[in-house]
Design an enzyme around this catalytic site. Structure first.
Site, mmCIF file in Angstrom:
data_model
loop_
_atom_site.group_PDB
_atom_site.id
_atom_site.type_symbol
_atom_site.label_atom_id
_atom_site.label_comp_id
_atom_site.label_asym_id
_atom_site.label_seq_id
_atom_site.Cartn_x
_atom_site.Cartn_y
_atom_site.Cartn_z
ATOM 1 N N LYS A 87 0.847 -1.193 0.000
ATOM 2 C CA LYS A 87 0.000 0.000 0.000
ATOM 3 C C LYS A 87 0.881 1.241 0.000
ATOM 4 O O LYS A 87 1.942 1.265 0.631
ATOM 5 C CB LYS A 87 -0.881 -0.040 1.254
ATOM 6 C CG LYS A 87 -1.891 1.062 1.411
ATOM 7 C CD LYS A 87 -2.711 0.800 2.687
ATOM 8 C CE LYS A 87 -3.747 1.857 2.952
ATOM 9 N NZ LYS A 87 -4.549 1.537 4.170
ATOM 10 N N SER A 164 -9.360 1.123 3.261
ATOM 11 C CA SER A 164 -8.576 1.974 2.392
ATOM 12 C C SER A 164 -7.467 1.233 1.646
ATOM 13 O O SER A 164 -6.855 1.784 0.729
ATOM 14 C CB SER A 164 -7.947 3.093 3.229
ATOM 15 O OG SER A 164 -7.021 2.551 4.188
ATOM 16 N N SER A 188 -9.642 -1.424 7.409
ATOM 17 C CA SER A 188 -9.092 -1.111 6.092
ATOM 18 C C SER A 188 -8.289 -2.222 5.445
ATOM 19 O O SER A 188 -7.888 -2.095 4.291
ATOM 20 C CB SER A 188 -8.229 0.158 6.178
ATOM 21 O OG SER A 188 -9.044 1.285 6.365
#
Length: 464
Positions: A87, A164, A188
């Site tokens: 990420k 996310s 997330s």
């Protein structure tokens, strides 16, 4: 192997464990494996946008180096030569770390995040940086106003991919990488894992080092692992922690004491019908295999837990990003700006009360979980919704049983337990005692051994 296919299966469909075994046996080249993932990125990422930055040449160079070391008898371990991605709130030396924000487009760190450094030392090959909500935060909606295209669900590109850690889920589901690292504050990792049918794991808070990961909420943030199988996640966790891997062989279910939470409780809707049916079938499998099941209720409602996180997360995010909100608000996306504004208006009294309540919730949930080998419940209560339909996306993000275990600091994972008639993943959540990561991974692996869901892959029409 130059065509990227072993027998009738493309290399991007290999699990981490399968690829590791083949590399160790000398039947798979890290160079071929990396090229297969880069080819998969070229084939499908224009449709799903799992990556923000692809480090193709660096990955190719690392693959060549790994292949030479392994051929010379210097294999570093089971992840040597295995491609992965992170990420884009993780630092990786020399690669952009934008966190999906305009205000960080020029940010290039000079050091690796601690987990990236561990994987580099293990010989894993970083393919690049994955899509994320801005700063890994937001209000649950997608507004298509960020500098990078919104990640799309590989099972249906008109569907939401969660957040996310949205690129991490889509990348593993679509096979653009073999495993990925993300982060979880109030779901997330587990939300995108549920949306994309991947396995998403968060550990007890002191297990995985957060150094070099852009914070979202200091007191709730956790790194997380995305993988295709439970054994893959266990292998990656072992390499990141230096602890012994999960025992080989077939994990047992008979005799396990498992708490089942099937009622979302007051303040939450019932689960979608396909999800409820799949959950019931999965629980029935556990019982048929000899697990000792007991239906229980959480000592505090998931709705109350979510309310507590809303008094902790936004104020902490606002404190972290106060400078950006004050000096560059016009460059922030709506979802982030909305959350930071709300956090800036929160009172210290409410924040302190929420932290005190968090301690009480953690003690109550821990007392429940201590009586069992694992707890099984829902994650989100809805199937992945339509992308761009804000009410549906917000419901998917907020109507969950995820936040109780963020507050209580118990390890938890999301796992696929089937598909809807339209081919969308259905998932459950497995929760363990603190530092019981190996226990919940063993339970997940036992379920995988007895079900067909890992044989079904997304976007296979573009497979070769």
């Amino acid at each position: 192997m130059s065509d990227g296919v072993i027998i009738d299966r493309p290399l991007w469909q290999l699990s981490v464990c399968e690829a590791s075994e083949r590399i160790a046996a000398g039947t798979l080249s890290p160079v071929d494996l990396v090229e297969a993932c880069l080819g998969r990125i070229a084939a499908v990422d224009g449709a799903i946008h799992s990556f923000i930055h692809v480090a193709a040449e660096q990955a190719r160079a690392a693959a060549r180096e790994a292949e030479a070391e392994i051929r010379a008898g210097r294999r570093r371990g089971p992840l040597h030569g295995i491609p992965y991605a992170v990420k884009d709130n993780y630092d990786a030396a020399g690669l952009p770390a934008t966190a999906g924000s305009r205000v960080r487009l020029d940010h290039v760190p000079t050091q690796d995040a601690a987990l990236v450094a561990r994987l580099r030392a293990a010989g894993a090959i970083l393919l690049g940086k994955l899509n994320t909500w801005e700063f890994g935060t937001g209000n649950g909606g997608e507004y298509f106003d960020l500098p990078f295209p919104t990640a799309r669900n590989p099972w249906d590109t008109e569907r939401f991919a969660g957040g996310s850690s949205t690129g991490a889920g889509t990348s593993v589901a679509a096979g653009t990488t073999l495993f990925a690292l993300g982060s979880d504050t109030t779901g997330s990792v587990r939300l995108p894992a549920a949306a994309t049918g991947t396995l998403g794991l968060i550990a007890t808070s002191d297990v995985l080092d957060r150094s070099g990961i852009l914070p979202n909420c200091y007191t709730l943030d956790k790194p997380g692992i995305f993988a295709w199988t439970a054994r893959d996640a266990a292998l990656v966790l072992s390499e990141l922690t230096g602890k012994a891997p999960m025992a080989p062989g077939g994990p047992r279910l008979d005799g396990l004491r498992i708490a089942i939470v099937s009622d979302p409780g007051p303040g939450m809707p019932p689960p979608d019908a396909p999800l409820a049916a799949a959950f019931a079938d999965a629980v029935a499998l556990l019982e048929a295999e000899g697990a000792i099941l007991e239906t229980v209720a959480l000592p505090v409602s998931a709705a109350d837990c979510y309310a507590v996180t809303r008094l902790i997360g936004p104020p902490e995010s606002a404190a972290i990003h106060e400078k950006e909100l004050r000096e560059r608000p016009g460059e922030l996306g709506f979802a982030l700006r909305d959350k930071l504004m709300a956090g800036s208006l929160a009172s210290a009294v409410d924040y302190i009360a929420a932290q005190r309540r968090r301690g009480q919730i953690a003690a109550e949930i821990d007392a429940l979980i201590q009586r069992y080998d694992a707890l099984v419940t829902y994650g989100p209560l809805h199937v992945a919704p339509r992308l761009g339909v804000e009410p549906e996306m917000t419901d998917f993000t907020t109507q969950t049983l995820l936040t109780p275990f963020n507050l209580s600091d118990h390890p938890a994972l999301m796992q696929c337990i089937g598909f809807t008639a339209a081919g969308l993943p259905l998932c459950w959540q497995i929760v363990g005692r603190r530092h019981g990561e190996s226990d919940i991974l063993a339970l997940a692996a036992a379920y995988e051994d007895r079900t067909p869901w890992r044989a079904q892959r997304a976007m296979t029409e573009t497979a070769r």
